[in-house]
Design a protein around this motif. Structure first.
Motif, PDB file in Angstrom:
ATOM      1  N   PRO A  85     -50.331 -16.612 -15.512  1.00 25.04           N
ATOM      2  CA  PRO A  85     -49.002 -16.134 -15.808  1.00 25.04           C
ATOM      3  C   PRO A  85     -48.566 -17.098 -17.191  1.00 25.04           C
ATOM      4  O   PRO A  85     -48.906 -18.269 -17.178  1.00 25.04           O
ATOM      5  CB  PRO A  85     -48.127 -16.867 -14.595  1.00 25.04           C
ATOM      6  CG  PRO A  85     -49.069 -17.699 -13.922  1.00 25.04           C
ATOM      7  CD  PRO A  85     -50.420 -17.465 -14.153  1.00 25.04           C
ATOM      8  N   GLY A  86     -47.844 -16.363 -18.008  1.00 24.57           N
ATOM      9  CA  GLY A  86     -47.517 -17.011 -19.390  1.00 24.57           C
ATOM     10  C   GLY A  86     -47.490 -15.845 -20.351  1.00 24.57           C
ATOM     11  O   GLY A  86     -47.218 -14.785 -19.980  1.00 24.57           O
ATOM     12  N   GLY A  87     -47.241 -16.165 -21.540  1.00 22.00           N
ATOM     13  CA  GLY A  87     -47.241 -15.432 -22.777  1.00 22.00           C
ATOM     14  C   GLY A  87     -47.061 -15.850 -24.101  1.00 22.00           C
ATOM     15  O   GLY A  87     -47.145 -16.844 -24.209  1.00 22.00           O
ATOM     16  N   LYS A  88     -46.608 -14.869 -25.144  1.00 21.07           N
ATOM     17  CA  LYS A  88     -46.213 -15.333 -26.343  1.00 21.07           C
ATOM     18  C   LYS A  88     -45.185 -15.970 -26.604  1.00 21.07           C
ATOM     19  O   LYS A  88     -44.051 -15.840 -26.162  1.00 21.07           O
ATOM     20  CB  LYS A  88     -46.331 -14.004 -27.080  1.00 21.07           C
ATOM     21  CG  LYS A  88     -47.629 -13.321 -27.039  1.00 21.07           C
ATOM     22  CD  LYS A  88     -47.663 -11.896 -27.567  1.00 21.07           C
ATOM     23  CE  LYS A  88     -48.695 -11.137 -27.385  1.00 21.07           C
ATOM     24  NZ  LYS A  88     -48.760  -9.606 -27.681  1.00 21.07           N
ATOM     25  N   PRO A  89     -44.813 -16.938 -27.683  1.00 20.34           N
ATOM     26  CA  PRO A  89     -44.036 -17.892 -27.962  1.00 20.34           C
ATOM     27  C   PRO A  89     -42.625 -16.947 -28.571  1.00 20.34           C
ATOM     28  O   PRO A  89     -43.139 -15.904 -29.198  1.00 20.34           O
ATOM     29  CB  PRO A  89     -44.395 -18.755 -28.751  1.00 20.34           C
ATOM     30  CG  PRO A  89     -45.623 -18.449 -29.420  1.00 20.34           C
ATOM     31  CD  PRO A  89     -46.220 -17.267 -28.516  1.00 20.34           C
ATOM     32  N   GLU A 121     -41.660 -18.104 -19.774  1.00 24.12           N
ATOM     33  CA  GLU A 121     -42.441 -16.741 -19.433  1.00 24.12           C
ATOM     34  C   GLU A 121     -42.886 -16.782 -17.933  1.00 24.12           C
ATOM     35  O   GLU A 121     -42.488 -15.900 -17.061  1.00 24.12           O
ATOM     36  CB  GLU A 121     -43.800 -16.807 -20.200  1.00 24.12           C
ATOM     37  CG  GLU A 121     -43.818 -16.583 -21.452  1.00 24.12           C
ATOM     38  CD  GLU A 121     -43.629 -15.056 -21.741  1.00 24.12           C
ATOM     39  OE1 GLU A 121     -43.796 -14.135 -20.724  1.00 24.12           O
ATOM     40  OE2 GLU A 121     -43.282 -14.585 -22.626  1.00 24.12           O
ATOM     41  N   VAL A 122     -42.977 -17.890 -17.208  1.00 23.64           N
ATOM     42  CA  VAL A 122     -43.128 -17.902 -15.896  1.00 23.64           C
ATOM     43  C   VAL A 122     -41.875 -17.559 -15.079  1.00 23.64           C
ATOM     44  O   VAL A 122     -42.050 -16.903 -14.054  1.00 23.64           O
ATOM     45  CB  VAL A 122     -43.809 -19.172 -14.996  1.00 23.64           C
ATOM     46  CG1 VAL A 122     -45.344 -19.333 -15.775  1.00 23.64           C
ATOM     47  CG2 VAL A 122     -43.179 -20.376 -15.308  1.00 23.64           C
ATOM     48  N   LEU A 180     -42.146 -14.172 -12.880  1.00 24.19           N
ATOM     49  CA  LEU A 180     -42.210 -14.470 -11.471  1.00 24.19           C
ATOM     50  C   LEU A 180     -41.178 -15.245 -10.732  1.00 24.19           C
ATOM     51  O   LEU A 180     -41.347 -15.361  -9.677  1.00 24.19           O
ATOM     52  CB  LEU A 180     -43.590 -15.421 -11.128  1.00 24.19           C
ATOM     53  CG  LEU A 180     -44.682 -14.592 -11.990  1.00 24.19           C
ATOM     54  CD1 LEU A 180     -46.088 -15.780 -12.079  1.00 24.19           C
ATOM     55  CD2 LEU A 180     -45.340 -13.425 -11.224  1.00 24.19           C
ATOM     56  N   GLY A 181     -40.115 -15.461 -11.662  1.00 27.78           N
ATOM     57  CA  GLY A 181     -38.874 -16.062 -10.908  1.00 27.78           C
ATOM     58  C   GLY A 181     -39.201 -17.582 -10.560  1.00 27.78           C
ATOM     59  O   GLY A 181     -38.458 -18.182  -9.737  1.00 27.78           O
ATOM     60  N   ILE A 182     -40.211 -18.179 -11.291  1.00 25.77           N
ATOM     61  CA  ILE A 182     -40.607 -19.560 -10.869  1.00 25.77           C
ATOM     62  C   ILE A 182     -39.808 -20.640 -11.710  1.00 25.77           C
ATOM     63  O   ILE A 182     -39.772 -20.222 -13.202  1.00 25.77           O
ATOM     64  CB  ILE A 182     -42.007 -19.720 -11.153  1.00 25.77           C
ATOM     65  CG1 ILE A 182     -42.814 -18.971 -10.268  1.00 25.77           C
ATOM     66  CG2 ILE A 182     -42.497 -21.291 -11.014  1.00 25.77           C
ATOM     67  CD1 ILE A 182     -44.469 -19.042 -10.434  1.00 25.77           C
ATOM     68  N   VAL A 215     -43.082 -10.966  -8.044  1.00 26.59           N
ATOM     69  CA  VAL A 215     -43.707 -10.070  -9.090  1.00 26.59           C
ATOM     70  C   VAL A 215     -42.272  -9.317  -9.573  1.00 26.59           C
ATOM     71  O   VAL A 215     -41.398  -8.945  -9.069  1.00 26.59           O
ATOM     72  CB  VAL A 215     -44.394  -8.869  -8.491  1.00 26.59           C
ATOM     73  CG1 VAL A 215     -44.862  -7.800  -9.658  1.00 26.59           C
ATOM     74  CG2 VAL A 215     -45.811  -9.516  -8.075  1.00 26.59           C
ATOM     75  N   GLN A 216     -42.231  -9.526 -10.938  1.00 26.63           N
ATOM     76  CA  GLN A 216     -41.064  -8.797 -11.652  1.00 26.63           C
ATOM     77  C   GLN A 216     -41.475  -8.589 -13.204  1.00 26.63           C
ATOM     78  O   GLN A 216     -42.492  -9.077 -13.525  1.00 26.63           O
ATOM     79  CB  GLN A 216     -39.687  -9.687 -11.594  1.00 26.63           C
ATOM     80  CG  GLN A 216     -39.630 -11.104 -12.206  1.00 26.63           C
ATOM     81  CD  GLN A 216     -38.645 -11.986 -11.735  1.00 26.63           C
ATOM     82  OE1 GLN A 216     -38.110 -11.772 -10.307  1.00 26.63           O
ATOM     83  NE2 GLN A 216     -38.251 -12.913 -12.273  1.00 26.63           N
ATOM     84  N   ALA A 217     -40.535  -8.211 -14.001  1.00 30.34           N
ATOM     85  CA  ALA A 217     -40.422  -7.939 -15.581  1.00 30.34           C
ATOM     86  C   ALA A 217     -42.095  -7.128 -15.630  1.00 30.34           C
ATOM     87  O   ALA A 217     -42.262  -6.007 -14.930  1.00 30.34           O
ATOM     88  CB  ALA A 217     -40.628  -9.371 -16.209  1.00 30.34           C
ATOM     89  N   GLU A 218     -42.690  -7.553 -16.324  1.00 30.97           N
ATOM     90  CA  GLU A 218     -43.910  -6.580 -16.827  1.00 30.97           C
ATOM     91  C   GLU A 218     -45.091  -6.864 -15.987  1.00 30.97           C
ATOM     92  O   GLU A 218     -46.239  -6.443 -16.071  1.00 30.97           O
ATOM     93  CB  GLU A 218     -44.450  -6.941 -18.227  1.00 30.97           C
ATOM     94  CG  GLU A 218     -45.183  -8.151 -18.539  1.00 30.97           C
ATOM     95  CD  GLU A 218     -44.201  -9.238 -18.936  1.00 30.97           C
ATOM     96  OE1 GLU A 218     -44.455 -10.157 -19.651  1.00 30.97           O
ATOM     97  OE2 GLU A 218     -42.884  -9.268 -18.702  1.00 30.97           O
ATOM     98  N   ILE A 219     -45.194  -7.805 -14.856  1.00 30.92           N
ATOM     99  CA  ILE A 219     -46.154  -8.039 -14.000  1.00 30.92           C
ATOM    100  C   ILE A 219     -46.287  -6.963 -12.709  1.00 30.92           C
ATOM    101  O   ILE A 219     -44.992  -6.471 -12.221  1.00 30.92           O
ATOM    102  CB  ILE A 219     -45.828  -9.387 -13.251  1.00 30.92           C
ATOM    103  CG1 ILE A 219     -45.610 -10.610 -14.461  1.00 30.92           C
ATOM    104  CG2 ILE A 219     -46.908  -9.565 -12.207  1.00 30.92           C
ATOM    105  CD1 ILE A 219     -46.965 -10.559 -15.051  1.00 30.92           C
TER     106      ILE A 219
END
Length: 134
Positions: free
Chosen positions: A35-39, A52-53, A57-59, A99-103
């Motif tokens: 899990p993660g992504g672009k800045p 991003e997390v 993922l609501g974390i 699981v949420q957003a683009e996941i």
């Protein structure tokens, strides 16, 4: 990889007590990744990873719960012809991802066992590094 367009990301390896690592598959893709992504503009690597997390993922994880695993270069999993530079953090924080957003999916995997569905960053670099730290 040399000369390929570069994608920069930040990611977190969430490691459970049993050694399994959280991986996610983004909508419309085949490979699982950390899990993660672009800045976003002006974000540090750790700020990107934390944001991003939370979005994916609501974390809620604090920067002081993360240790730098390293900065790694690999092939991008889902963007053909692109190179990837990933700053990867690791934590053993106990989490309950949603699981949420683009996941589309998440999976806890044992980094010591081959999983053909993993992104090159995981299978070639991060998982062997984590196994070596055991």
């Amino acid at each position: 990889m040399a000369g390929d367009p570069l994608i920069t990301v930040s990611a977190i390896a969430f490691v459970r007590a049993d050694g399994r690592v959280l991986t996610v598959r983004k909508r419309g893709t085949q490979r699982y990744m950390l899990p993660g992504g672009k800045p976003e503009a002006e974000e540090t690597a750790v700020e990107t990873a934390v944001r991003e997390v939370h979005e994916e993922l609501g974390i809620d994880v604090r920067p002081d719960e993360l240790a730098l695993l390293g900065s790694f270069d690999s092939r991008a999993a889902n963007e053909a012809g692109h190179a990837l530079r990933a700053t990867v953090f690791v934590t053993r924080a106990v989490i309950e991802p949603v699981v949420q957003a683009e996941i589309d999916d998440l999976r806890w995997v044992d980094p010591a066992h081959d999983d053909a569905d993993q992104a090159p960053l995981n299978s070639e670099i991060v998982f062997p590094t984590l196994v070596g730290l055991r």
